[in-house]
Scaffold this active site. Structure first.
Site, mmCIF file in Angstrom:
data_model
loop_
_atom_site.group_PDB
_atom_site.id
_atom_site.type_symbol
_atom_site.label_atom_id
_atom_site.label_comp_id
_atom_site.label_asym_id
_atom_site.label_seq_id
_atom_site.Cartn_x
_atom_site.Cartn_y
_atom_site.Cartn_z
ATOM 1 N N LYS A 60 12.798 -24.614 -46.692
ATOM 2 C CA LYS A 60 12.182 -25.180 -47.907
ATOM 3 C C LYS A 60 13.142 -26.154 -48.587
ATOM 4 C CE LYS A 60 9.187 -21.216 -48.143
ATOM 5 N NZ LYS A 60 8.851 -19.909 -48.682
ATOM 6 N N GLN A 104 10.788 -15.986 -53.338
ATOM 7 C CA GLN A 104 10.658 -15.698 -51.909
ATOM 8 C C GLN A 104 10.373 -14.206 -51.691
ATOM 9 O OE1 GLN A 104 10.788 -17.992 -49.277
ATOM 10 N NE2 GLN A 104 10.200 -16.239 -48.021
ATOM 11 N N ASP A 127 3.338 -21.564 -54.842
ATOM 12 C CA ASP A 127 2.909 -20.765 -53.692
ATOM 13 C C ASP A 127 1.431 -20.396 -53.833
ATOM 14 O OD1 ASP A 127 4.741 -20.362 -51.653
ATOM 15 O OD2 ASP A 127 5.836 -18.787 -52.721
#
Ligand code: NAP
Length: 297
Positions: A60, A104, A127
């Site tokens: 990322k 995460q 997300d």
């Protein structure tokens, strides 16, 4: 004379599509800079030192660098309390310079994923994990779409694979992948969607009717050739680390689909790796750009 069943199929190249998307984003960043507009800024929160999570986060960060986004890495030991992590999330929520951020997963067992996820401001939730963003799939104007399902829908679009009126079977009903993807394929895709899960009896009966079959379970080898209709489109979201001394790094990534035996029956199929995986990161970048445009048009 009868013709033999066709054995030609197209391997959907997620790496190429994600590279195309990154090129489009780079252009947008250049345009924003030229107009003195804010450059997108993604913050990434990583808790603990899980090897796989570190690898995903590295990808990322690399992607942010490639497209010219600003990024901030925030690392915490796995001993951090839920309350303390919530306070850090509050800070990032309030930080005017951060346009979007992710936490995460997985998190240590003492921390509730749901509580943490719900603490994220929906308009910074790149997300697309919050209930607000999940729910907005069925609204006329979705805010930030869940990243992996967004990536799957984008792959279908960019390969001109129609979904309208098609029979889609999604195997796996998780809150992060199977459930939101199914809703997106109904809402935006106008498909007839069947969702299968652990309790589905006779899975093959459903998968055999799929024009488009999506596997999002995390069980290598679950989908075999006898479960797939001739000419179907097969999208494999499953990504499982399988260890073995024969593999270069001591492990390999396997999808849910027995690729070698299934591919010849399909019209299109995604490989693992190189299919859906790169699209999740591309979607994260698209969401970060969108979050920036919403806050700083
Ligand atoms: P998850 O939360 O474990 O969900 C798996 C789903 O599959 C659940 O709905 C589960 O049902 C269902 N299931 C379990 N066994 C089944 C069976 N035998 N037949 C049919 N359904 C079954 O996993 P997830 O987060 O959705 O992820 C699924 C897979 O996608 C994993 O391999 C993950 O690594 C991968 N993934 C890849 C990406 C990417 O970027 N490529 C992104 C996200 C996830 P129950 O809930 O009833 O157990």
């Amino acid at each position: 004379m009868t013709s033999a069943p066709q054995d030609t199929f197209t391997i959907i190249d997620g790496r190429k599509i994600s590279t195309d998307i990154k090129a489009e984003i780079i252009q947008k960043v250049i345009e924003r800079k030229a107009l003195n507009k804010k450059v997108p800024h993604l913050a990434i929160i990583l808790v603990g030192d899980d090897g796989a999570s570190q690898t995903y986060v590295d990808f990322k960060v690399k992607a942010c660098k490639e497209v010219g986004f600003h990024y901030t890495m925030m690392r915490f030991a796995d001993t951090i309390s839920e309350d303390k992590l919530m306070k850090h999330i509050d800070q990032v929520n309030r930080d005017e310079d951060v346009d979007g951020f992710i936490v995460q997963l997985p998190l240590p067992p003492n921390i509730s994923v749901e509580r943490i996820t719900e603490k994220i401001r929906p308009d910074k939730d790149v997300d697309g994990f919050t209930n607000r963003n999940f729910g907005s799939i069925v609204s006329k104007n979705p805010l930030l779409l869940p990243a992996t399902p967004f990536g799957v829908v984008e792959l279908l679009k960019r390969y001109n694979i129609p979904t309208e009126g098609k029979n889609v079977v999604v195997v796996g009903a998780s809150r992060l992948v199977g459930a939101p993807l199914s809703m997106m394929l109904v809402e935006e895709g106008k498909a007839t969607v069947t969702i299968c899960h652990k309790y589905t009896k006779d899975l093959k009966m459903y998968t055999l009717h799929a024009d488009i079959l999506v596997a999002a379970v995390g069980k290598p080898g679950l989908i075999t050739a006898d479960m797939v209709k001739q000419g179907a489109v097969v999208i494999d979201v499953g990504t499982t680390r399988v260890e073995g001394a024969q593999y270069k790094n001591g492990y390999t990534l396997k999808g849910d689909v027995e690729f070698k035996e299934v591919a010849p029956k399909t019209s299109f199929i995604t490989p693992v790796p190189g299919g859906v995986g790169p699209m999740t990161i591309a979607s994260l970048l698209l969401n970060t750009l969108r979050a920036t445009e919403l806050r700083n048009p």
